[in-house]
Design an enzyme around this catalytic site. Structure first.
Site, PDB file in Angstrom:
ATOM      1  N   ARG A   1      -8.555   4.058  -1.507  1.00  0.00           N
ATOM      2  CA  ARG A   1      -7.954   5.099  -1.233  1.00  0.00           C
ATOM      3  C   ARG A   1      -7.729   5.884  -2.426  1.00  0.00           C
ATOM      4  O   ARG A   1      -7.739   7.233  -2.265  1.00  0.00           O
ATOM      5  CB  ARG A   1      -6.439   4.577  -0.834  1.00  0.00           C
ATOM      6  CG  ARG A   1      -6.533   3.940   0.710  1.00  0.00           C
ATOM      7  CD  ARG A   1      -4.971   3.576   0.996  1.00  0.00           C
ATOM      8  NE  ARG A   1      -4.470   2.272   0.482  1.00  0.00           N
ATOM      9  CZ  ARG A   1      -3.657   2.240  -0.293  1.00  0.00           C
ATOM     10  NH1 ARG A   1      -3.028   3.024  -0.914  1.00  0.00           N
ATOM     11  NH2 ARG A   1      -3.312   0.831  -0.847  1.00  0.00           N
TER      12      ARG A   1
ATOM     13  N   ALA B   1       0.905  -1.171  -0.034  1.00  0.00           N
ATOM     14  CA  ALA B   1       0.219  -0.057  -0.135  1.00  0.00           C
ATOM     15  C   ALA B   1       0.960   1.278   0.038  1.00  0.00           C
ATOM     16  O   ALA B   1       1.670   1.451   0.787  1.00  0.00           O
ATOM     17  CB  ALA B   1      -0.904   0.041   1.237  1.00  0.00           C
ATOM     18  N   CYS B   2       0.672   2.323  -0.916  1.00  0.00           N
ATOM     19  CA  CYS B   2       0.983   3.604  -0.762  1.00  0.00           C
ATOM     20  C   CYS B   2       0.083   4.578  -1.573  1.00  0.00           C
ATOM     21  O   CYS B   2      -0.445   3.850  -2.492  1.00  0.00           O
ATOM     22  CB  CYS B   2       2.605   3.583  -1.731  1.00  0.00           C
ATOM     23  SG  CYS B   2       3.839   2.868  -0.621  1.00  0.00           S
ATOM     24  N   THR B   3       0.149   5.661  -1.621  1.00  0.00           N
ATOM     25  CA  THR B   3      -0.483   6.523  -2.257  1.00  0.00           C
ATOM     26  C   THR B   3       0.136   7.851  -2.522  1.00  0.00           C
ATOM     27  O   THR B   3       0.895   8.171  -1.591  1.00  0.00           O
ATOM     28  CB  THR B   3      -1.882   7.017  -1.313  1.00  0.00           C
ATOM     29  OG1 THR B   3      -2.665   5.659  -0.824  1.00  0.00           O
ATOM     30  CG2 THR B   3      -2.821   7.790  -2.081  1.00  0.00           C
TER      31      THR B   3
END
Length: 346
Positions: free
Chosen positions: A229, A23-25
């Site tokens: 997200r 997960a990353c944004t």
């Protein structure tokens, strides 16, 4: 009936692809008077040691892909965040170009042969920051594919590193680079101001279009999945006020990236994309300030690139983050001389 089938299809897609990604944004805020802010979160299941580095101009670089590695001399100085001190994962150069490396399980890089030069995926961010001043310049150079991205397992694991790259600049321009089925795909537009992990970016845009029809003030998906997200980040980065007030813009960008962060201690063995946020960065392209915060320290601090002399005679410097030391304000005087790390490679 068609609406239900449409929703069912995308729900299945989200469940399938997000279960295998970290997960990353990343988001880009467009304010008034060319105030452009890029924010990103780094989410990982385990602790991922990070440090911040100052790299001057004129550094001799190697792609760390064996005898056929690409080599270059850095044209621009930069401030970057490392992972394990073997990769540049995030950063901004002295021209206001920002690069962010995020996980993408669907990445499939071309076969590495002696017909092209090789570049370790660990050095992808640094190659861009060292060589280019704008997104357009980067796109024009990389679409000619002067190198092949070479990857390997994450340190201490049997997991092959599969990543995609986003860049943004002081004009508000943006681009995303993905290798799908061995071919480079480039999405280039200032409208591409949000990126998460799976699915591939083209499918992220389709999901976003669907949720725009519903309207974010009516309902937004609330889970920690990458696709959810993406939708929340896309809505909020457009919904917050557009201002020329730097303090308000930085606060707004932080508020959005915190909104799509994953609480510390939250993780799932069956859905590795749900991983705790470890740190966040916010880059002010206009004023050349790189902000940073970790989840294990109470303060946000920053590095003002205007205070750095990037002449090639200057040495590399490091700000140690992973020891949980607390920093505050402009940390330019807290950096210590340190030999540059070597990028992970073959």
């Amino acid at each position: 009936m068609k609406y239900k089938i449409f929703i069912s299809f995308f729900a299945s897609l989200i469940l399938t692809v997000s279960a295998i990604a970290e997960a990353c944004t990343r988001i880009v805020y467009h304010g008034k008077e060319q105030l452009i802010i890029t924010a990103r979160s780094m989410d990982w299941r385990d602790e991922i040691p990070a440090n911040i580095w100052i790299f001057p101009r004129g550094m001799q670089r190697n792609g760390e892909a064996g005898e056929n590695s690409i080599s270059w001399t850095s044209r621009y100085g930069s401030v970057v965040t490392s992972a394990f001190d073997i990769a540049s994962t995030d950063g901004m150069n002295e021209k206001g170009l920002v690069a962010n490396l995020l996980w993408l399980a669907e990445s499939r890089y071309p076969e590495y042969t002696d017909t092209k030069k090789g570049l370790s995926v660990a050095a992808w961010v640094q190659y861009v920051l060292d060589n280019f001043a704008t997104v357009s310049e980067t796109v024009e150079a990389l679409k000619k594919e002067p190198f092949v991205i070479v990857s390997a397992n994450i340190p201490g694991t049997q997991r092959f590193a599969t990543l995609h790259l986003s860049i943004s600049d002081a004009t508000g321009d943006s681009a995303i680079f993905e290798y799908i089925d061995g071919k480079l795909t480039i999405h280039h537009s200032e409208q591409y101001h949000v990126m998460t992990n799976s699915p591939v970016f083209e499918q992220q845009l389709a999901l976003d279009n669907y949720w725009q029809q519903i309207g974010g003030f009516t309902m937004l998906p609330g889970t920690n999945r990458a696709a959810d997200r993406f939708v929340r980040a896309s809505f909020y980065i457009d919904a917050i006020p557009k201002t020329n007030d730097t303090r308000m813009a930085i606060a707004g960008a932080f508020s959005v990236i915190r909104n799509v962060s994953v609480p510390l201690g939250i993780a799932s063995k069956t859905e590795p994309n749900i991983s705790s946020t470890r740190w966040r960065s916010v880059s002010d392209h206009k004023n050349l300030v790189y902000y940073f915060e970790t989840t294990l320290a109470p303060n946000t601090f920053w590095v003002d690139l205007k205070d750095i002399d990037f002449d090639k005679e200057k040495e590399t410097k490091k700000l140690t983050i992973h020891n949980q030391r607390v920093y505050s304000g402009n940390t330019i005087t807290e950096f210590s001389p340190e030999k540059a790390f070597t990028f992970a490679g073959l």
